[in-house]
Scaffold this motif. Structure first.
Motif, PDB file in Angstrom:
ATOM      1  N   PRO A 211      -5.858  12.924  -0.837  1.00 23.83           N
ATOM      2  CA  PRO A 211      -6.599  11.824  -0.212  1.00 23.83           C
ATOM      3  C   PRO A 211      -7.616  11.181  -1.144  1.00 23.83           C
ATOM      4  O   PRO A 211      -7.797   9.965  -1.115  1.00 23.83           O
ATOM      5  CB  PRO A 211      -7.286  12.480   0.980  1.00 23.83           C
ATOM      6  CG  PRO A 211      -6.490  13.700   1.265  1.00 23.83           C
ATOM      7  CD  PRO A 211      -5.962  14.159  -0.064  1.00 23.83           C
ATOM      8  N   ALA A 212      -8.257  11.951  -1.985  1.00 24.89           N
ATOM      9  CA  ALA A 212      -9.257  11.387  -2.905  1.00 24.89           C
ATOM     10  C   ALA A 212      -8.595  10.452  -3.915  1.00 24.89           C
ATOM     11  O   ALA A 212      -9.135   9.405  -4.253  1.00 24.89           O
ATOM     12  CB  ALA A 212     -10.006  12.504  -3.624  1.00 24.89           C
ATOM     13  N   GLY A 213      -7.419  10.835  -4.380  1.00 19.19           N
ATOM     14  CA  GLY A 213      -6.705  10.019  -5.361  1.00 19.19           C
ATOM     15  C   GLY A 213      -5.744   9.022  -4.744  1.00 19.19           C
ATOM     16  O   GLY A 213      -5.028   8.316  -5.437  1.00 19.19           O
ATOM     17  N   MET A 214      -5.707   8.989  -3.401  1.00 23.67           N
ATOM     18  CA  MET A 214      -4.809   8.102  -2.670  1.00 23.67           C
ATOM     19  C   MET A 214      -3.368   8.273  -3.150  1.00 23.67           C
ATOM     20  O   MET A 214      -2.682   7.323  -3.522  1.00 23.67           O
ATOM     21  CB  MET A 214      -5.229   6.633  -2.805  1.00 23.67           C
ATOM     22  CG  MET A 214      -6.466   6.274  -2.006  1.00 23.67           C
ATOM     23  SD  MET A 214      -6.160   6.105  -0.218  1.00 23.67           S
ATOM     24  CE  MET A 214      -6.658   7.714   0.383  1.00 23.67           C
ATOM     25  N   ALA A 215      -2.900   9.509  -3.110  1.00 21.29           N
ATOM     26  CA  ALA A 215      -1.523   9.823  -3.471  1.00 21.29           C
ATOM     27  C   ALA A 215      -0.854  10.521  -2.298  1.00 21.29           C
ATOM     28  O   ALA A 215      -1.458  11.378  -1.648  1.00 21.29           O
ATOM     29  CB  ALA A 215      -1.484  10.707  -4.707  1.00 21.29           C
ATOM     30  N   GLY A 216       0.374  10.134  -2.036  1.00 16.19           N
ATOM     31  CA  GLY A 216       1.068  10.721  -0.905  1.00 16.19           C
ATOM     32  C   GLY A 216       2.562  10.700  -1.074  1.00 16.19           C
ATOM     33  O   GLY A 216       3.094  10.273  -2.097  1.00 16.19           O
ATOM     34  N   GLU A 217       3.223  11.173  -0.029  1.00 11.37           N
ATOM     35  CA  GLU A 217       4.675  11.248  -0.005  1.00 11.37           C
ATOM     36  C   GLU A 217       5.182  10.463   1.196  1.00 11.37           C
ATOM     37  O   GLU A 217       4.690  10.651   2.320  1.00 11.37           O
ATOM     38  CB  GLU A 217       5.098  12.715   0.115  1.00 11.37           C
ATOM     39  CG  GLU A 217       6.575  12.902   0.297  1.00 11.37           C
ATOM     40  CD  GLU A 217       6.965  14.362   0.510  1.00 11.37           C
ATOM     41  OE1 GLU A 217       8.153  14.653   0.361  1.00 11.37           O
ATOM     42  OE2 GLU A 217       6.097  15.190   0.839  1.00 11.37           O
ATOM     43  N   LEU A 218       6.144   9.602   0.959  1.00  8.55           N
ATOM     44  CA  LEU A 218       6.791   8.888   2.047  1.00  8.55           C
ATOM     45  C   LEU A 218       7.785   9.855   2.688  1.00  8.55           C
ATOM     46  O   LEU A 218       8.782  10.227   2.085  1.00  8.55           O
ATOM     47  CB  LEU A 218       7.513   7.634   1.534  1.00  8.55           C
ATOM     48  CG  LEU A 218       8.296   6.821   2.552  1.00  8.55           C
ATOM     49  CD1 LEU A 218       7.397   6.306   3.667  1.00  8.55           C
ATOM     50  CD2 LEU A 218       9.020   5.677   1.865  1.00  8.55           C
TER      51      LEU A 218
ATOM     52  N   ILE B  78       9.881  -1.675   1.604  1.00  4.90           N
ATOM     53  CA  ILE B  78       9.857  -2.760   2.576  1.00  4.90           C
ATOM     54  C   ILE B  78       9.735  -2.146   3.965  1.00  4.90           C
ATOM     55  O   ILE B  78      10.641  -1.470   4.446  1.00  4.90           O
ATOM     56  CB  ILE B  78      11.119  -3.644   2.482  1.00  4.90           C
ATOM     57  CG1 ILE B  78      11.200  -4.278   1.108  1.00  4.90           C
ATOM     58  CG2 ILE B  78      11.097  -4.701   3.585  1.00  4.90           C
ATOM     59  CD1 ILE B  78      12.466  -5.048   0.849  1.00  4.90           C
ATOM     60  N   CYS B  79       8.592  -2.363   4.574  1.00  2.00           N
ATOM     61  CA  CYS B  79       8.329  -1.902   5.929  1.00  2.00           C
ATOM     62  C   CYS B  79       8.466  -3.131   6.835  1.00  2.00           C
ATOM     63  O   CYS B  79       7.595  -3.980   6.860  1.00  2.00           O
ATOM     64  CB  CYS B  79       6.925  -1.300   6.013  1.00  2.00           C
ATOM     65  SG  CYS B  79       6.567  -0.541   7.601  1.00  2.00           S
ATOM     66  N   LYS B  80       9.572  -3.209   7.523  1.00  5.24           N
ATOM     67  CA  LYS B  80       9.829  -4.375   8.373  1.00  5.24           C
ATOM     68  C   LYS B  80       8.843  -4.454   9.537  1.00  5.24           C
ATOM     69  O   LYS B  80       8.328  -3.437   9.990  1.00  5.24           O
ATOM     70  CB  LYS B  80      11.245  -4.299   8.924  1.00  5.24           C
ATOM     71  CG  LYS B  80      12.312  -4.263   7.860  1.00  5.24           C
ATOM     72  CD  LYS B  80      13.185  -5.434   7.990  1.00  5.24           C
ATOM     73  CE  LYS B  80      14.274  -5.328   6.930  1.00  5.24           C
ATOM     74  NZ  LYS B  80      14.699  -6.589   6.472  1.00  5.24           N
TER      75      LYS B  80
ATOM     76  N   VAL C  36       0.837  -1.204   0.000  1.00  9.18           N
ATOM     77  CA  VAL C  36       0.000   0.000   0.000  1.00  9.18           C
ATOM     78  C   VAL C  36       0.873   1.255   0.000  1.00  9.18           C
ATOM     79  O   VAL C  36       0.574   2.220  -0.708  1.00  9.18           O
ATOM     80  CB  VAL C  36      -0.988  -0.016   1.185  1.00  9.18           C
ATOM     81  CG1 VAL C  36      -1.677   1.332   1.354  1.00  9.18           C
ATOM     82  CG2 VAL C  36      -2.029  -1.116   0.986  1.00  9.18           C
ATOM     83  N   ILE C  37       1.948   1.265   0.763  1.00 14.65           N
ATOM     84  CA  ILE C  37       2.849   2.418   0.752  1.00 14.65           C
ATOM     85  C   ILE C  37       3.382   2.642  -0.662  1.00 14.65           C
ATOM     86  O   ILE C  37       3.397   3.777  -1.153  1.00 14.65           O
ATOM     87  CB  ILE C  37       4.011   2.229   1.757  1.00 14.65           C
ATOM     88  CG1 ILE C  37       3.493   2.290   3.191  1.00 14.65           C
ATOM     89  CG2 ILE C  37       5.090   3.294   1.539  1.00 14.65           C
ATOM     90  CD1 ILE C  37       4.505   1.842   4.244  1.00 14.65           C
ATOM     91  N   GLY C  38       3.796   1.575  -1.322  1.00 18.10           N
ATOM     92  CA  GLY C  38       4.279   1.687  -2.700  1.00 18.10           C
ATOM     93  C   GLY C  38       3.229   2.299  -3.615  1.00 18.10           C
ATOM     94  O   GLY C  38       3.536   3.156  -4.450  1.00 18.10           O
ATOM     95  N   GLN C  39       1.988   1.895  -3.465  1.00 20.22           N
ATOM     96  CA  GLN C  39       0.906   2.449  -4.284  1.00 20.22           C
ATOM     97  C   GLN C  39       0.679   3.923  -3.971  1.00 20.22           C
ATOM     98  O   GLN C  39       0.452   4.730  -4.878  1.00 20.22           O
ATOM     99  CB  GLN C  39      -0.387   1.651  -4.071  1.00 20.22           C
ATOM    100  CG  GLN C  39      -0.320   0.250  -4.635  1.00 20.22           C
ATOM    101  CD  GLN C  39      -1.521  -0.585  -4.249  1.00 20.22           C
ATOM    102  OE1 GLN C  39      -2.025  -0.516  -3.133  1.00 20.22           O
ATOM    103  NE2 GLN C  39      -1.992  -1.399  -5.185  1.00 20.22           N
TER     104      GLN C  39
END
Length: 135
Positions: free
Chosen positions: A117-124, A103-105, A92-95
């Motif tokens: 939020p509507a487009g489910m786009a974000g920044e790590l 890789i989230c351990k 999900v983070i990758g998306q």
């Protein structure tokens, strides 16, 4: 494991994330993790007593559509912590960040700021491994 998670919870409390709720999978290990973190944050006055919420959408199989619904349900929240399972969270983070392998351990902590939020786009913003958190 519980003692290590308590140490990690204290580091998380030190980050002062401004959380409004912790949502967790109902599965035992995730729930125990969330309970330990919530108790620490409640003790430090960073979280209200009712802020721990069990949400079956975070069980194994969690995906981007589950996240979309959670974000809609908590539309006014500034910051949420989600506790769930791998490899679901890494996928999900990758998306959210437009693709890529993340890789989230187990026991790690990621911060993603949603700019759409509507487009489910974000920044790590950061991805902390368990060792950084004292685990």
């Amino acid at each position: 494991g519980k003692q290590r998670m308590q140490q990690q919870a204290e580091v998380i409390a030190g980050l002062d994330l401004g959380l409004e709720a912790i949502l967790t999978s109902p599965l035992r290990r995730a729930l125990q993790t969330a309970q330990i973190v919530a108790a620490c944050l409640i003790d430090q006055g960073q979280l209200g007593e009712e802020a721990l919420v069990v949400d079956k959408r975070l069980a194994c199989g969690f995906g981007i559509e589950d996240l979309r619904q959670i974000v809609q349900d908590y539309a006014t929240a500034r910051a949420l912590m989600l506790v769930g399972h791998e490899p679901d969270f890494s996928r999900v983070i990758g998306q959210l960040i437009g693709g890529g392998r993340v890789i989230c351990k187990k026991g790690g902590l990621a911060r993603i700021d949603l700019f759409d939020p509507a487009g489910m786009a974000g920044e790590l913003v950061w991805l902390l491994p368990p060792k950084f958190l004292g685990g």
